[in-house]
Design a protein around this motif. Structure first.
Motif, PDB file in Angstrom:
ATOM      1  N   VAL A  79       0.819  -1.216   0.000  1.00  0.00           N
ATOM      2  CA  VAL A  79       0.000   0.000   0.000  1.00  0.00           C
ATOM      3  C   VAL A  79       0.850   1.261   0.000  1.00  0.00           C
ATOM      4  N   SER A  80       2.128   1.138   0.404  1.00  0.00           N
ATOM      5  CA  SER A  80       2.965   2.321   0.229  1.00  0.00           C
ATOM      6  C   SER A  80       4.428   1.929   0.021  1.00  0.00           C
ATOM      7  N   ARG A  81       5.106   2.784  -0.738  1.00  0.00           N
ATOM      8  CA  ARG A  81       6.515   2.575  -1.053  1.00  0.00           C
ATOM      9  C   ARG A  81       7.239   3.888  -0.849  1.00  0.00           C
ATOM     10  N   ASP A  82       8.544   3.801  -0.587  1.00  0.00           N
ATOM     11  CA  ASP A  82       9.293   5.057  -0.482  1.00  0.00           C
ATOM     12  C   ASP A  82       9.715   5.509  -1.878  1.00  0.00           C
ATOM     13  N   ALA A  83      10.468   6.636  -1.903  1.00  0.00           N
ATOM     14  CA  ALA A  83      10.820   7.231  -3.202  1.00  0.00           C
ATOM     15  C   ALA A  83      11.594   6.247  -4.081  1.00  0.00           C
ATOM     16  N   ASN A  84      12.315   5.299  -3.458  1.00  0.00           N
ATOM     17  CA  ASN A  84      13.105   4.340  -4.242  1.00  0.00           C
ATOM     18  C   ASN A  84      12.299   3.108  -4.638  1.00  0.00           C
ATOM     19  N   GLY A  85      11.020   3.142  -4.272  1.00  0.00           N
ATOM     20  CA  GLY A  85      10.177   2.010  -4.644  1.00  0.00           C
ATOM     21  C   GLY A  85      10.239   0.867  -3.649  1.00  0.00           C
TER      22      GLY A  85
END
Lengths: 206, 558
Positions: free
Chosen positions: B280-286
């Motif tokens: 449901v969520s990822r950081d900027a690096n995926g």
């Protein structure tokens, strides 16, 4: 008289071929047919021999062919071959005068023995039939009076008795009797009786 | 004094409103202005003028008359100019920092409030300087400048108040919505008996909804356990697959996963779980940060499915055994003619072999004839072998095998097998076989059994007729993607009421029939996705037909 022929009727081509070869190798004159119809079309009753016949065939089967031949008055002895030793069928076939009833596969000894027996039976039958025809031919030469005399003699009556019943004298009966013996080619009274019986003449007792 | 109050107010307004003005700078400026206020009262007439000689009215825009002092400039007024410059610097600093935040709202504020303060401030400062130099006749407008800026600020503030009210209303609505949504979700989850999970990947913890308590049991409320602990509950046989699927989703190779696996419940039993989830969520690096999904207890369903499969398999097994038994009994009926079929070649072989012996005993030997005989013996032997092969195939008790099958071959095979039976019963069979029929997928032996049954029934139906009327017709045809095989007899026919009943078990129209043949036929044909039925012929007798769907692809038929 022409040579005896063994007729074979079997709808199975390879069985027919095998049987034909075996009988040819055994020195018989053979005629093979793959259906009863074909056999009936080609059969000449005057040719002596016997018939080796498969029971189970399409169209007219073996048993039906036997009846058909009997109805036509053919005295061809029949050796039946059957795939399964079906007792009621074999009993019926034998009752109707079959010479033998063999089960396939049939050993040559059994088959050849059965064929020889059938051929002998066939020739005996033919002989008997010829004899009968001869007796009947002789009887046909008798005058009505001679025939009457024959019937009384066969019944075992004395000349005097015969004369009394026919309303004539003993001497006349004696003359008739001598003529009958001559025409029937009988050397004795016993032979005359046998010939008359053969022809189906019954003595007149009253 | 009001001018100073306005300026100080502007400083602190900006400080609090923008939230970007430096607090130390603000205090410094406030202090500086307090000093200027003191100087204002202590030196000359005011901080601007040493003496005021006279007041003279001047006309500014549109005929407005403003009195301005005609006076000597106070030297301390330079200090005031400096303070004003500092004020501008403060404003600029605060505005630029607000602008740098980058969001639309901040930029709008910076542009309207900061912009107006700065433009008016620079204008005011320039005017004051020109006045000092005596180049223009114009009143000091610093206070007005600040006042105008404050008006802009006021406008901004009031619009903010309105917006805040609107936002508050929206927040209220959203909150109510969210509560309703959450309630709906809870109801849906409860209704669907779904358990929710939410995995904080960085923390390594998993939040589990209450339903987990019911499924597995033994958790304190609320359920938050480590992922590691949760993993140990998964069945070791199922874990590798689950892990593989989870990794795929975590790496973004697939958007979500769905897998059935077992977990051990509190009492140590294995519970089947259907698990679904997605990142449901990822950081900027995926890199995945959070993953959530639902679990469902499917133990009961799995058990039911298992039982269903088992009973299906049992049923298929029974069907197959039943079909075999009925086949054996049918062949028992045919045994006489089958024996005949074997006898024929054996009889031919014996006669041929004995004939050969005789030919060899002759002088000279007839070798040509013997060679022919040997060839015939070989052929007859093969023929006998073929009968046995066909018979054995029918008697064999095997698992149902699905192979491509040619229906015409089935018809011909059965007629060959029944040849002597047909002969014995004086039944003639005519065939009308469609050429180049596509193959069907099926069990050859079972389809032969159906065919055998129909032909035997046909023979029984015509048994009472005169021999020349004992006719059967066998037809094959391609109809709507199905192969249709029809066996027509010219017998006395079946009563319309019995046309359907004859396929029921133990229903028979024959004096010695068991009433199983057609029931078995229907079972077999149905298992081949086909249909079997009987219909009265318009003139005489009955036609039995069965269909089997054509094999789907050429590849399947190859």
């Amino acid at each position: 008289m022409s040579k005896e022929i063994v007729f074979i009727v079997d709808d199975d081509a390879s069985v027919l071929k095998g049987l034909r070869r075996l009988l040819v190798a055994s020195g018989f004159e053979v005629a093979a047919f793959d259906s009863p119809r074909q056999f009936i079309e080609h059969y000449d009753p005057s040719v002596p021999g016997c018939l080796v016949l498969d029971v189970a065939m399409p169209g007219l089967n073996g048993m039906e062919l036997q009846q058909e031949l009997a109805a036509r008055g053919c005295a061809l002895p029949i050796v039946f071959l059957t795939g399964h030793g079906d007792v009621p069928t074999s009993v019926q076939a034998m009752k109707r005068g079959a010479a033998d009833f063999l089960t396939k596969p049939v050993d040559e000894n059994d088959l050849l023995a059965a064929i020889r027996t059938a051929l002998e039976k066939g020739s005996a039958l033919r002989r008997e039939r010829d004899e009968l025809a001869e007796v009947k031919r002789r009887i046909a030469t008798l005058t009505p009076r001679e025939r009457e005399v024959l019937e009384h003699i066969v019944a075992g009556k004395r000349n005097k008795q015969v004369a009394g019943e026919l309303g004539t004298v003993e001497k006349t009966v004696k003359v008739h009797r001598a003529r009958v013996m001559g025409k029937m080619q009988a050397k004795s009274l016993a032979e005359l009786v046998r010939l008359a019986e053969r022809a189906g003449i019954r003595g007149t007792l009253d | 004094v009001p001018a100073y109050v306005l300026i100080v107010a502007s400083i602190w307004s900006i400080h609090f409103f923008f939230g970007t003005g430096s607090a130390r700078f603000a205090w410094g400026l406030t202090g500086f202005y307090a000093l200027l206020l003191a100087i204002n009262f202590l030196t000359g007439a005011s901080i601007n003028y040493e003496h005021i000689n006279a007041l003279r009215p001047i006309v500014v825009w549109g005929g407005v008359t403003v009195p301005i002092a005609d006076a000597v400039v106070n030297p301390w007024s330079r200090l005031e100019a400096l303070a004003f410059v500092l004020w501008i610097v403060f404003m600029m600093h605060a505005t630029v920092r607000l602008w740098a935040r980058g969001d639309r709202d901040s930029r709008r504020k910076a542009a309207i409030v900061g912009g107006s303060f700065l433009v008016l401030g620079v204008l005011g400062a320039s005017l004051a300087q020109l006045r000092h130099e005596g180049l223009v006749d114009f009143p000091y407008l610093r206070a007005w400048v600040v006042f105008a800026g404050l008006l802009a600020l006021g406008y901004e503030l009031s619009s903010d108040v309105f917006r805040a009210a609107e936002l508050a209303r929206q927040v209220h609505v959203t909150e109510a919505d969210a509560r309703e949504q959450a309630e709906r979700l809870r109801l849906a989850l409860t209704g669907a008996r779904l358990a929710l999970w939410d995995w904080d990947i960085a923390a390594g913890t998993v939040y589990l909804s209450d339903r987990w308590q019911e499924i597995v049991g033994g958790f304190p409320q609320p359920i938050v356990i480590t992922f590691r602990a949760l993993a140990t509950m998964v069945h070791p046989d199922d874990f590798p697959e689950l892990r593989r699927r989870l990794r795929e989703v975590l790496k973004g190779k697939s958007p979500e996963y769905e897998v059935d696996h077992r977990v051990r419940n509190q009492s140590g039993e294995w519970i089947w779980i259907h698990s679904r989830g997605e990142v449901v969520s990822r950081d900027a690096n995926g890199k995945a940060l959070r993953m959530s999904g639902v679990n469902e207890d499917i133990t009961a369903r799995r058990l039911a499915e298992e039982r269903f499969r088992q009973s299906e398999a049992d049923l298929a097994q029974q069907r197959s055994e039943f079909a075999h038994l009925s086949r054996v009994s049918m062949l028992g009926e045919l045994s006489g003619s089958l024996a005949h079929e074997l006898n024929q070649p054996l009889a031919a072989i014996l006669s041929n072999a004995q004939a050969a012996q005789r030919f060899l005993a002759q002088n000279p030997e007839d070798l040509r004839e013997v060679r022919e005989i040997l060839q015939d013996i070989v052929d007859d032997d093969k023929r006998a072998g073929e009968v046995i092969r066909r018979l054995r195939a029918l008697l064999r008790k095997e698992e149902i095998a699905h192979h491509p099958v040619d229906c015409n071959e089935i018809v011909l095979d059965v007629l060959r097998l029944m040849r002597s039976d047909l002969v014995n019963r004086n039944v003639s069979v005519s065939t009308q076989l469609a050429p180049a029929l596509p193959q069907v997928t099926g069990d050859r032996v079972q389809l032969q059994q159906v065919m055998l049954n129909l032909v035997i029934n046909g023979c029984d139906a015509v048994d009472a007729l005169r021999p020349r009327d004992r006719q059967l017709t066998v037809r094959t045809a391609l109809v709507d993607g199905h192969i249709e095989v029809a066996v027509a007899d010219r017998g006395k026919g079946i009563a319309p009421a019995d046309l359907e009943r004859v396929f029921e078990p133990f229903v028979t129209t024959k004096p010695h029939g068991m009433g199983l043949g057609l029931a078995v036929c229907r079972t077999i044909v149905t298992a081949h996705a086909g249909r079997i039925w009987a219909a009265r012929n318009p003139d005489a007798g009955t036609t039995f037909r069965f269909t089997v769907p054509v094999a789907l692809t050429k590849a399947a038929a190859a």
